[in-house]
Motif scaffolding. Sequence first.
Motif, short mmCIF file in Angstrom:
data_model
loop_
_atom_site.label_atom_id
_atom_site.label_comp_id
_atom_site.label_asym_id
_atom_site.label_seq_id
_atom_site.Cartn_x
_atom_site.Cartn_y
_atom_site.Cartn_z
N PHE A 183 -23.87 -19.39 -72.32
CA PHE A 183 -24.13 -20.46 -71.36
C PHE A 183 -24.27 -21.83 -72.03
O PHE A 183 -24.28 -22.86 -71.34
N THR A 184 -24.34 -21.87 -73.36
CA THR A 184 -24.40 -23.15 -74.07
C THR A 184 -23.04 -23.54 -74.66
O THR A 184 -22.91 -24.62 -75.24
N ARG A 237 -21.50 -27.07 -73.98
CA ARG A 237 -22.12 -28.18 -74.71
C ARG A 237 -21.51 -28.32 -76.10
O ARG A 237 -21.20 -29.42 -76.54
N HIS A 238 -21.32 -27.19 -76.78
CA HIS A 238 -20.75 -27.24 -78.12
C HIS A 238 -19.28 -27.64 -78.09
O HIS A 238 -18.81 -28.35 -78.99
N GLN A 239 -18.57 -27.19 -77.06
CA GLN A 239 -17.17 -27.57 -76.95
C GLN A 239 -17.02 -29.08 -76.77
O GLN A 239 -16.05 -29.67 -77.26
N SER A 240 -17.95 -29.70 -76.09
CA SER A 240 -17.89 -31.16 -75.95
C SER A 240 -18.05 -31.85 -77.30
O SER A 240 -17.64 -33.01 -77.46
N CYS A 241 -18.61 -31.13 -78.28
CA CYS A 241 -18.79 -31.67 -79.64
C CYS A 241 -17.70 -31.18 -80.59
O CYS A 241 -17.85 -31.28 -81.81
N GLY A 242 -16.61 -30.66 -80.03
CA GLY A 242 -15.46 -30.29 -80.85
C GLY A 242 -15.33 -28.82 -81.18
O GLY A 242 -14.37 -28.44 -81.87
N ALA A 243 -16.26 -27.98 -80.73
CA ALA A 243 -16.16 -26.55 -81.03
C ALA A 243 -15.08 -25.90 -80.19
O ALA A 243 -14.80 -26.31 -79.06
N ALA A 248 -17.83 -11.23 -76.14
CA ALA A 248 -19.24 -11.53 -76.33
C ALA A 248 -20.04 -10.26 -76.61
O ALA A 248 -19.65 -9.17 -76.19
N VAL A 249 -21.15 -10.42 -77.33
CA VAL A 249 -22.03 -9.28 -77.62
C VAL A 249 -23.44 -9.59 -77.11
O VAL A 249 -23.83 -10.76 -77.02
N PRO A 250 -24.21 -8.55 -76.77
CA PRO A 250 -25.58 -8.76 -76.30
C PRO A 250 -26.52 -8.99 -77.49
O PRO A 250 -27.08 -8.04 -78.05
#
Length: 256
Positions: A173-174, A177-183, A191-193
């Motif tokens: 869910f975060t 936010r990281h993609q907006s910073c280039g991730a 995904a894993v739990p």
Amino acid sequence: MTVDLTAVVPENSRGRGVFRYYDAADCAFFVAEPSIQPELWHRYLNGAREVYQRFGVEHALEYESVVDGRSTSLFFVALDAGGDIVAGVRIQGPYAAAQQAHALVEWAGHPGADKLTRMIDDRIPEGVVEAKGAWVARDAPNRADLSAAISRTALHAARIRGARYGFATVASFTAGRHQSCGAVPAEGIAAVPYPDERYQTVPLWWDTRSYPAFADESQRSLIQAEQQALGLPAPRPLGNPCASLRTAEDRRGYGR
């Protein structure tokens, strides 16, 4: 309000071995090695432990394993105007082999573990650093800005350590936010739990060469300003960063 650096940094943490810059929320960010700035290091860990305990995931911090600082090559902390640490993250690497990456512990026994191992191994020759133990104080009034600032440290750490790639595993869910910073999300890795069933964790890559093609314009400006404050040279020009690098061919060495 501008933070008075000489007022908020511990007496034994001034001067040598410390990089400094301000973020968009006007906090002072300090970057150092744990052995050089032990007081700041332990304040970072105490803040991390408090936040992780609040969410019931203190085991993910692996406090006893990391407290001596030997697995951490750099750490970042944000200090507010009162001198309180309100955010932080630690960095591992550059790695010599994929098996050093903590992410492989998280994916052990899950689909995608082998592919993630190959992905890390493929990038090792150009340098990989991994961000761990990120946190932002729950009561910080500028929490969103601080969270973005912590995301940007993946790029700063890679450049400081002479690596091309920053890497982290984050709650799904975060990821935006990281993609907006280039991730860029690692493609084809489910995904894993982790650290428990309440979370779906995904791997992300930051490429110090091609991040401008994926970061929001406002974040690109902040990344460049912070790296200039850190004394890092301007990155190699990318021509038209918002067009050609979005092709599948160019993403092969990034999210794939």
